[in-house]
Design a protein around this motif. Sequence first.
Motif, PDB file in Angstrom:
ATOM      1  N   CYS A 293       0.840  -1.184   0.000  1.00  0.00           N
ATOM      2  CA  CYS A 293       0.000   0.000   0.000  1.00  0.00           C
ATOM      3  C   CYS A 293       0.884   1.246   0.000  1.00  0.00           C
ATOM      4  O   CYS A 293       2.076   1.166   0.309  1.00  0.00           O
ATOM      5  N   ASN A 294       0.307   2.352  -0.323  1.00  0.00           N
ATOM      6  CA  ASN A 294       1.063   3.605  -0.336  1.00  0.00           C
ATOM      7  C   ASN A 294       1.095   4.267   1.030  1.00  0.00           C
ATOM      8  O   ASN A 294       2.108   4.834   1.424  1.00  0.00           O
ATOM      9  N   GLU A 295      -0.037   4.215   1.714  1.00  0.00           N
ATOM     10  CA  GLU A 295      -0.130   4.828   3.033  1.00  0.00           C
ATOM     11  C   GLU A 295      -0.725   3.813   4.008  1.00  0.00           C
ATOM     12  O   GLU A 295      -1.618   3.046   3.655  1.00  0.00           O
ATOM     13  N   PHE A 296      -0.210   3.825   5.228  1.00  0.00           N
ATOM     14  CA  PHE A 296      -0.639   2.866   6.241  1.00  0.00           C
ATOM     15  C   PHE A 296      -0.831   3.587   7.562  1.00  0.00           C
ATOM     16  O   PHE A 296      -0.015   4.425   7.947  1.00  0.00           O
ATOM     17  N   ILE A 297      -1.911   3.259   8.277  1.00  0.00           N
ATOM     18  CA  ILE A 297      -2.182   3.830   9.591  1.00  0.00           C
ATOM     19  C   ILE A 297      -2.080   2.706  10.611  1.00  0.00           C
ATOM     20  O   ILE A 297      -2.684   1.652  10.435  1.00  0.00           O
ATOM     21  N   THR A 298      -1.306   2.933  11.663  1.00  0.00           N
ATOM     22  CA  THR A 298      -1.145   1.922  12.717  1.00  0.00           C
ATOM     23  C   THR A 298      -1.303   2.550  14.091  1.00  0.00           C
ATOM     24  O   THR A 298      -1.007   3.727  14.286  1.00  0.00           O
ATOM     25  N   GLU A 299      -1.771   1.742  15.023  1.00  0.00           N
ATOM     26  CA  GLU A 299      -1.750   2.155  16.422  1.00  0.00           C
ATOM     27  C   GLU A 299      -0.376   1.775  16.974  1.00  0.00           C
ATOM     28  O   GLU A 299       0.341   1.006  16.354  1.00  0.00           O
ATOM     29  N   SER A 300      -0.029   2.311  18.122  1.00  0.00           N
ATOM     30  CA  SER A 300       1.274   1.971  18.711  1.00  0.00           C
ATOM     31  C   SER A 300       1.189   1.933  20.235  1.00  0.00           C
ATOM     32  O   SER A 300       2.058   2.437  20.929  1.00  0.00           O
ATOM     33  N   THR A 301       0.122   1.295  20.725  1.00  0.00           N
ATOM     34  CA  THR A 301      -0.081   1.202  22.173  1.00  0.00           C
ATOM     35  C   THR A 301       1.181   0.693  22.858  1.00  0.00           C
ATOM     36  O   THR A 301       1.611   1.240  23.865  1.00  0.00           O
ATOM     37  N   PHE A 302       1.770  -0.370  22.298  1.00  0.00           N
ATOM     38  CA  PHE A 302       2.976  -0.946  22.884  1.00  0.00           C
ATOM     39  C   PHE A 302       4.171  -0.746  21.955  1.00  0.00           C
ATOM     40  O   PHE A 302       4.974  -1.648  21.749  1.00  0.00           O
ATOM     41  N   GLY A 303       4.276   0.455  21.418  1.00  0.00           N
ATOM     42  CA  GLY A 303       5.336   0.798  20.479  1.00  0.00           C
ATOM     43  C   GLY A 303       6.637   1.198  21.143  1.00  0.00           C
ATOM     44  O   GLY A 303       7.210   2.246  20.825  1.00  0.00           O
ATOM     45  N   LEU A 304       7.117   0.374  22.060  1.00  0.00           N
ATOM     46  CA  LEU A 304       8.432   0.548  22.679  1.00  0.00           C
ATOM     47  C   LEU A 304       9.139  -0.808  22.654  1.00  0.00           C
ATOM     48  O   LEU A 304       8.485  -1.851  22.788  1.00  0.00           O
ATOM     49  N   PRO A 305      10.458  -0.824  22.524  1.00  0.00           N
ATOM     50  CA  PRO A 305      11.187  -2.100  22.442  1.00  0.00           C
ATOM     51  C   PRO A 305      11.041  -3.009  23.667  1.00  0.00           C
ATOM     52  O   PRO A 305      11.310  -4.201  23.569  1.00  0.00           O
ATOM     53  N   ILE A 306      10.589  -2.486  24.795  1.00  0.00           N
ATOM     54  CA  ILE A 306      10.429  -3.338  25.980  1.00  0.00           C
ATOM     55  C   ILE A 306       9.234  -4.280  25.864  1.00  0.00           C
ATOM     56  O   ILE A 306       9.130  -5.247  26.612  1.00  0.00           O
ATOM     57  N   TYR A 307       8.335  -3.995  24.932  1.00  0.00           N
ATOM     58  CA  TYR A 307       7.137  -4.814  24.782  1.00  0.00           C
ATOM     59  C   TYR A 307       7.362  -5.886  23.722  1.00  0.00           C
ATOM     60  O   TYR A 307       7.272  -5.626  22.528  1.00  0.00           O
ATOM     61  N   ASN A 308       7.663  -7.081  24.193  1.00  0.00           N
ATOM     62  CA  ASN A 308       7.850  -8.251  23.329  1.00  0.00           C
ATOM     63  C   ASN A 308       7.132  -9.421  23.969  1.00  0.00           C
ATOM     64  O   ASN A 308       7.533  -9.901  25.027  1.00  0.00           O
ATOM     65  N   TRP A 309       6.049  -9.863  23.327  1.00  0.00           N
ATOM     66  CA  TRP A 309       5.225 -10.920  23.899  1.00  0.00           C
ATOM     67  C   TRP A 309       5.858 -12.288  23.717  1.00  0.00           C
ATOM     68  O   TRP A 309       6.510 -12.561  22.718  1.00  0.00           O
ATOM     69  N   LEU A 310       5.623 -13.145  24.695  1.00  0.00           N
ATOM     70  CA  LEU A 310       5.985 -14.547  24.565  1.00  0.00           C
ATOM     71  C   LEU A 310       4.986 -15.216  23.622  1.00  0.00           C
ATOM     72  O   LEU A 310       3.913 -14.669  23.353  1.00  0.00           O
ATOM     73  N   SER A 311       5.304 -16.409  23.178  1.00  0.00           N
ATOM     74  CA  SER A 311       4.370 -17.150  22.330  1.00  0.00           C
ATOM     75  C   SER A 311       3.186 -17.613  23.185  1.00  0.00           C
ATOM     76  O   SER A 311       3.308 -17.735  24.412  1.00  0.00           O
ATOM     77  N   PRO A 312       2.040 -17.906  22.557  1.00  0.00           N
ATOM     78  CA  PRO A 312       0.904 -18.421  23.329  1.00  0.00           C
ATOM     79  C   PRO A 312       1.254 -19.686  24.119  1.00  0.00           C
ATOM     80  O   PRO A 312       0.784 -19.864  25.244  1.00  0.00           O
ATOM     81  N   GLU A 313       2.097 -20.534  23.563  1.00  0.00           N
ATOM     82  CA  GLU A 313       2.497 -21.758  24.255  1.00  0.00           C
ATOM     83  C   GLU A 313       3.311 -21.435  25.508  1.00  0.00           C
ATOM     84  O   GLU A 313       3.140 -22.081  26.552  1.00  0.00           O
ATOM     85  N   GLU A 314       4.202 -20.456  25.407  1.00  0.00           N
ATOM     86  CA  GLU A 314       5.014 -20.071  26.562  1.00  0.00           C
ATOM     87  C   GLU A 314       4.143 -19.478  27.674  1.00  0.00           C
ATOM     88  O   GLU A 314       4.336 -19.779  28.852  1.00  0.00           O
ATOM     89  N   TYR A 315       3.165 -18.634  27.292  1.00  0.00           N
ATOM     90  CA  TYR A 315       2.269 -18.073  28.302  1.00  0.00           C
ATOM     91  C   TYR A 315       1.412 -19.158  28.930  1.00  0.00           C
ATOM     92  O   TYR A 315       1.192 -19.163  30.134  1.00  0.00           O
ATOM     93  N   SER A 316       0.934 -20.091  28.129  1.00  0.00           N
ATOM     94  CA  SER A 316       0.123 -21.183  28.647  1.00  0.00           C
ATOM     95  C   SER A 316       0.901 -21.963  29.704  1.00  0.00           C
ATOM     96  O   SER A 316       0.377 -22.262  30.785  1.00  0.00           O
ATOM     97  N   GLU A 317       2.149 -22.258  29.408  1.00  0.00           N
ATOM     98  CA  GLU A 317       2.981 -22.999  30.362  1.00  0.00           C
ATOM     99  C   GLU A 317       3.162 -22.213  31.661  1.00  0.00           C
ATOM    100  O   GLU A 317       3.018 -22.761  32.754  1.00  0.00           O
ATOM    101  N   LYS A 318       3.449 -20.916  31.549  1.00  0.00           N
ATOM    102  CA  LYS A 318       3.624 -20.080  32.744  1.00  0.00           C
ATOM    103  C   LYS A 318       2.336 -19.984  33.557  1.00  0.00           C
ATOM    104  O   LYS A 318       2.359 -20.056  34.788  1.00  0.00           O
ATOM    105  N   MET A 319       1.216 -19.842  32.861  1.00  0.00           N
ATOM    106  CA  MET A 319      -0.064 -19.705  33.554  1.00  0.00           C
ATOM    107  C   MET A 319      -0.452 -21.016  34.245  1.00  0.00           C
ATOM    108  O   MET A 319      -0.923 -21.007  35.385  1.00  0.00           O
TER     109      MET A 319
END
Length: 184
Positions: free
Chosen positions: A1-27
């Motif tokens: 596309c030529n133009e793209f609009i995005t949100e950036s609620t967690f737009g900082l490098p500290i926000y990196n989610w684990l995989s669903p499997e990793e969270y399931s194991e922790k939970m």
Amino acid sequence: CNEFITESTFGLPIYNWLSPEEYSEKMKTWVIANKEQGKTSVFVGYSLGKAQRIMKSVEGAGKIFVHSSIARLNEAIENAGIQLPDYEMINFYENSKNTLGEIVIVPPALLDSNVIKKIPERATAICSGWMQVRGSRRWRSADAGFAISDHADWNGLLQTVKATEAEKVYVTHGQTEVFSKYLN
């Protein structure tokens, strides 16, 4: 596309989610530890989307009880042909004692309410992307926090922007300045 609009609620490098499997194991590990201590595992998450992710993550770790708002949405989801783990709707005025050592999922509005206090021997976990920052868990007086979010993390945002091949990217909501600066 030529133009793209995005949100950036967690737009900082500290926000990196684990995989669903990793969270399931922790939970599940957290639920098992609570059971061993005679505690009820209470997960706090939005009724639509997050509650169902929590249910799937802890499936098999114990009996699942959900708040009525979650049960109503679960019914609609199941009527649409999506299979969810077995659960029971909790009536906080009648059977909250039946939850001892089990799993209870409630919406965020109940976090500091008298209703949640009816759950015996509870350990509370908040499920939100904000739990990536340890101070958020302490601020809410939670026993645990799991960074589960329906928003993209830092890497997800970058991958999405790159995949669009957009010449111009507009960043809204959240960490707009930091994320825009990084993209530029």
